[in-house]
Design an enzyme around this catalytic site. Sequence first.
Site, PDB file in Angstrom:
ATOM      1  N   CYS A 189      10.805   9.701   4.605  1.00  0.00           N
ATOM      2  CA  CYS A 189       9.608   8.835   4.583  1.00  0.00           C
ATOM      3  C   CYS A 189       8.507   9.426   5.491  1.00  0.00           C
ATOM      4  O   CYS A 189       8.156  10.580   5.308  1.00  0.00           O
ATOM      5  CB  CYS A 189      10.006   7.414   4.975  1.00  0.00           C
ATOM      6  SG  CYS A 189       8.685   6.222   4.729  1.00  0.00           S
ATOM      7  N   ASP A 231      11.746   4.283  -6.631  1.00  0.00           N
ATOM      8  CA  ASP A 231      11.075   4.092  -5.340  1.00  0.00           C
ATOM      9  C   ASP A 231       9.703   3.442  -5.540  1.00  0.00           C
ATOM     10  O   ASP A 231       8.811   4.038  -6.144  1.00  0.00           O
ATOM     11  CB  ASP A 231      10.923   5.457  -4.661  1.00  0.00           C
ATOM     12  CG  ASP A 231      10.574   5.337  -3.188  1.00  0.00           C
ATOM     13  OD1 ASP A 231      10.097   4.264  -2.780  1.00  0.00           O
ATOM     14  OD2 ASP A 231      10.788   6.314  -2.457  1.00  0.00           O
ATOM     15  N   HIS A 254      13.845   3.427  -2.327  1.00  0.00           N
ATOM     16  CA  HIS A 254      13.380   4.186  -1.162  1.00  0.00           C
ATOM     17  C   HIS A 254      14.463   4.305  -0.083  1.00  0.00           C
ATOM     18  O   HIS A 254      14.656   5.379   0.493  1.00  0.00           O
ATOM     19  CB  HIS A 254      12.146   3.463  -0.593  1.00  0.00           C
ATOM     20  CG  HIS A 254      11.407   4.232   0.432  1.00  0.00           C
ATOM     21  ND1 HIS A 254      10.670   5.360   0.141  1.00  0.00           N
ATOM     22  CD2 HIS A 254      11.272   4.036   1.769  1.00  0.00           C
ATOM     23  CE1 HIS A 254      10.111   5.811   1.246  1.00  0.00           C
ATOM     24  NE2 HIS A 254      10.463   5.030   2.252  1.00  0.00           N
TER      25      HIS A 254
END
Lengths: 355, 144
Positions: free
Chosen positions: A143, A300, A329
């Site tokens: 991320c 995601d 995610h």
Amino acid sequence: MAEDTVITDPVTAAEDRLKTLTKVMTTKAPIAQTPKELVWTLNKSKLYRYIPVLPKEKRHPIPVLLVFALMNRPYILDLRRGHSFVEYMLNKGYDLYLLDWGAPGPEDKNLRFDDYTLDYMPRAIRKLKAISGVKEFSLLGWCIGAILTTIYAALRGDEGLRNLILLTAPLDFSNKQDLTFARWTDERYFDVDKVLATFGNMPGEMIDYGAKALKPVENYVGNYVKLWDNIDDPRMVEAWHAMNTWVTDNVPLAGGVFRQLIVDLYRDDKLMRGELVIRGERVEISRIHANLLTVIAESDHITPSCQSEPIMSKVSSADKELFRVKGGHIGIMAGSGASKHTWPHIDGWLAPRSR
Amino acid sequence: MAEDPTHDSKRVDPMEPWRGMRDIYMDAWGKTMVDMVNSEAYAQATGAMLDTYMTVSAPFREAVEKAMLKTLEQLAMPSKADVVSIAERMTNIEMRLDDLDAKLDNIQRLIVHAGTAPRPQAGNAPQPSKEKTTKAKQAKKGKR
């Protein structure tokens, strides 16, 4: 088993369910249980080394540094015993380090990507090299952590970075139509300077709201319905409890980083356009030569695949792979399928490149 | 297994059709909400709400901050700004310590390397420092 057979009365069963529900909603699950030692600190940041479980001769010589996002706790990588990426990788013979950014205070409101990538990361990596006694290492960024590792790889990749693994990396912000965050933080509606003048750092609760509001019914209703439906399944309840403990443990995002994230990335897409300047140095993705594995989560909603794919054609790495995996995610690394799909693939890719 | 209550409840579950209906409804509701939060109107509305909150709360926050500052002064206590300043200085000190740590690590590495390196034979031992000194002296003389 004795307890299971006793629960025949519906009233008793309902009472037990309510007790379980109250417990998981009001307590924290035992998480991040893998033994580790603190080897370096700077400000709120801490570098941990996980205690290896295999003898040195059976371990991979190249250490791996895990870099998670700035606004969530990194123990999602070591969520619970028996279902932990850290545990899995230790058993596969990796020398694992974790960079925990900690929670920024008011004194850190001016911290920027510049500080994290050119002060904190190089210093932590120097310590990692000193402890491991090697000149090369692997980086795994997830991320926002993938943004940090990408910037680092472009600016300081020649300082021993052999392998780069990017998980659900939000790097390309050109496709505004598919990015809900971009719409919400459009300069017509969102005054980033006013927000930061008010709060200093971006509060964790606001970031949490933003992430959950992308799928409001699923996160605010469905999540609890799912728990209630499976309340008699101890394994399911344990997994839900651990995940809920992580989800509700948010940290603020340093104001300087938040401004860069919104203005330089979400609005101006400077990273992929080669216009991002970090402490006077232009970040050129083409300067990345490390072996690259990019992992994309097919479902995601936070980082759609259009944000992670374009880096593949911009890096100069001769050895690169794009891996798509079913899941969301967080689910691709912490969900029930992670140990069957994502983790083995990462190990399969990294092992021959860590010799 | 006959005593397993979960087995019995799965076999006769009057709520099952209701759950199916509920899931279908939630799927539809979820999709509608996702479409809604993805709209320009939602972005505009949340932006306006946040802006209103910040504008309305600003005078109160400023008043509280001023009152707190005066109270802390009266009590001879450090203010938030003072603490922030000390914390920033601490981070700078930590960085200096980290620089020293890096140098110590380097020295330790060199010592270990020197200790493990094979010792040269007495007769073949090179004398680089003397040569350099001699050359340097000659250079200095030449300059003069």
